[in-house]
Scaffold this active site. Structure first.
Site, mmCIF file in Angstrom:
data_model
loop_
_atom_site.group_PDB
_atom_site.id
_atom_site.type_symbol
_atom_site.label_atom_id
_atom_site.label_comp_id
_atom_site.label_asym_id
_atom_site.label_seq_id
_atom_site.Cartn_x
_atom_site.Cartn_y
_atom_site.Cartn_z
ATOM 1 N N HIS A 89 -6.269 36.901 -2.388
ATOM 2 C CA HIS A 89 -6.699 37.123 -1.224
ATOM 3 C C HIS A 89 -7.180 36.056 -0.335
ATOM 4 O O HIS A 89 -7.245 35.143 -0.851
ATOM 5 C CB HIS A 89 -7.931 38.207 -1.342
ATOM 6 C CG HIS A 89 -8.584 38.848 -0.084
ATOM 7 N ND1 HIS A 89 -9.334 38.248 0.828
ATOM 8 C CD2 HIS A 89 -8.263 40.353 0.437
ATOM 9 C CE1 HIS A 89 -9.564 38.960 1.709
ATOM 10 N NE2 HIS A 89 -8.865 40.195 1.624
ATOM 11 N N GLU A 137 -1.813 40.183 5.309
ATOM 12 C CA GLU A 137 -3.001 39.882 6.282
ATOM 13 C C GLU A 137 -3.086 39.079 7.118
ATOM 14 O O GLU A 137 -3.554 37.826 6.481
ATOM 15 C CB GLU A 137 -4.170 40.546 5.499
ATOM 16 C CG GLU A 137 -4.189 41.520 4.505
ATOM 17 C CD GLU A 137 -5.575 41.904 3.843
ATOM 18 O OE1 GLU A 137 -5.821 42.941 3.810
ATOM 19 O OE2 GLU A 137 -6.167 40.799 3.454
HETATM 20 O O1 G3P Z 1 -8.824 42.956 1.763
HETATM 21 C C1 G3P Z 1 -8.592 43.666 3.204
HETATM 22 C C2 G3P Z 1 -9.006 42.749 4.327
HETATM 23 O O2 G3P Z 1 -9.027 41.184 4.306
HETATM 24 C C3 G3P Z 1 -9.265 43.518 5.546
HETATM 25 O O3 G3P Z 1 -10.514 43.233 6.051
HETATM 26 O O4 G3P Z 1 -12.223 43.928 7.364
HETATM 27 O O5 G3P Z 1 -10.205 43.553 8.453
HETATM 28 O O6 G3P Z 1 -10.131 45.550 7.150
HETATM 29 P P1 G3P Z 1 -10.861 44.394 7.467
#
Ligand code: G3P
Length: 218
Positions: A89, A137
């Site tokens: 992550h 992400e």
């Molecule tokens: O693991 C999910 C994450 O990093 C995304 O976070 O708060 O933007 O949905 P968020």
């Protein structure tokens, strides 16, 4: 598919972790959508035995059993009912060789790996390790409330294309800022198999309502 990462948020640990996992179980049942949760190590054993959805760890250490003080490995997670783990992550980055170790270990134990990446190139690189899932992400959108599927659709599309080009079986998730049903549907329209999210649900004033909306129930 919807994966909810509880992170270390105060709104999702101890009793609240169990409550949110039960909400996720309920919404999964009502919507027919695959929903899974990633919880902290302390909550994992109780949550895993209390709900009928998949429960994941948020991280595992790249070690076997032995003299590794403070480490938690995949075998331990399996023993306590975890179905797999997030790996690499953005908030817990790892070396490529260690990611490979964790993906292989999880596979050998019959567990699922969800490897997080920060951009299209790292998504392609990780796809070569053949994890079950790769979750792209962009770090700058994490926790922002600005959905990657709206703000950076090209990242999602290109991540899906490059990952499937390397390994056609790998499932691709996208995450960062995903909050509502529209964000979720856009991610699917861009070719993602699902989403990985946290704050949009965990920090919502009404977590149940937020997840029902995300899943398109209301
Ligand atoms: O693991 C999910 C994450 O990093 C995304 O976070 O708060 O933007 O949905 P968020």
């Amino acid at each position: 598919m919807i994966f909810i990462n509880f992170k270390a948020y105060k709104e999702a640990f101890s009793r609240k972790a169990l409550e949110l996992a039960k909400i996720a179980e309920n919404v999964a049942e009502k919507s027919g959508i695959y929903i899974a949760v990633a919880v902290n190590y302390l909550d994992l054993p109780l949550v895993a035995k209390s709900v009928n959805i998949d429960v994941f760890a948020q991280h595992i250490d790249p070690v076997d059993f032995g003299s590794f003080t403070g480490a938690v490995n995949a075998e331990m997670i399996k023993e306590y009912g975890g179905r797999g783990s997030l790996v690499n992550h953005s908030e817990r980055r790892m070396k490529l060789a260690d990611i490979d170790f964790c993906v292989s270990k999880l596979r050998s134990l019959g567990m699922k790996s969800i490897v997080c990446t920060n951009n299209v190139s790292t998504t392609a690189a990780v796809a070569a390790l053949k994890p079950d899932f790769v979750a792209v992400e962009p770090p700058e959108l994490i926790g922002s409330g600005i959905a990657v599927s709206k703000a950076k659709p090209e990242v999602v599309e290109n991540a899906v294309a490059s990952a499937k080009n390397i390994c056609k079986e790998v499932k691709v998730l996208c995450g960062a800022g995903i909050t509502n049903h529209e964000d979720y549907v856009r991610a699917l329209d861009l070719g993602a198999d699902g989403v990985l999210l946290a704050s949009g649900i965990v920090k919502a004033r009404d977590q149940k309502k937020a997840l029902e909306e995300l899943a398109g129930l209301i």
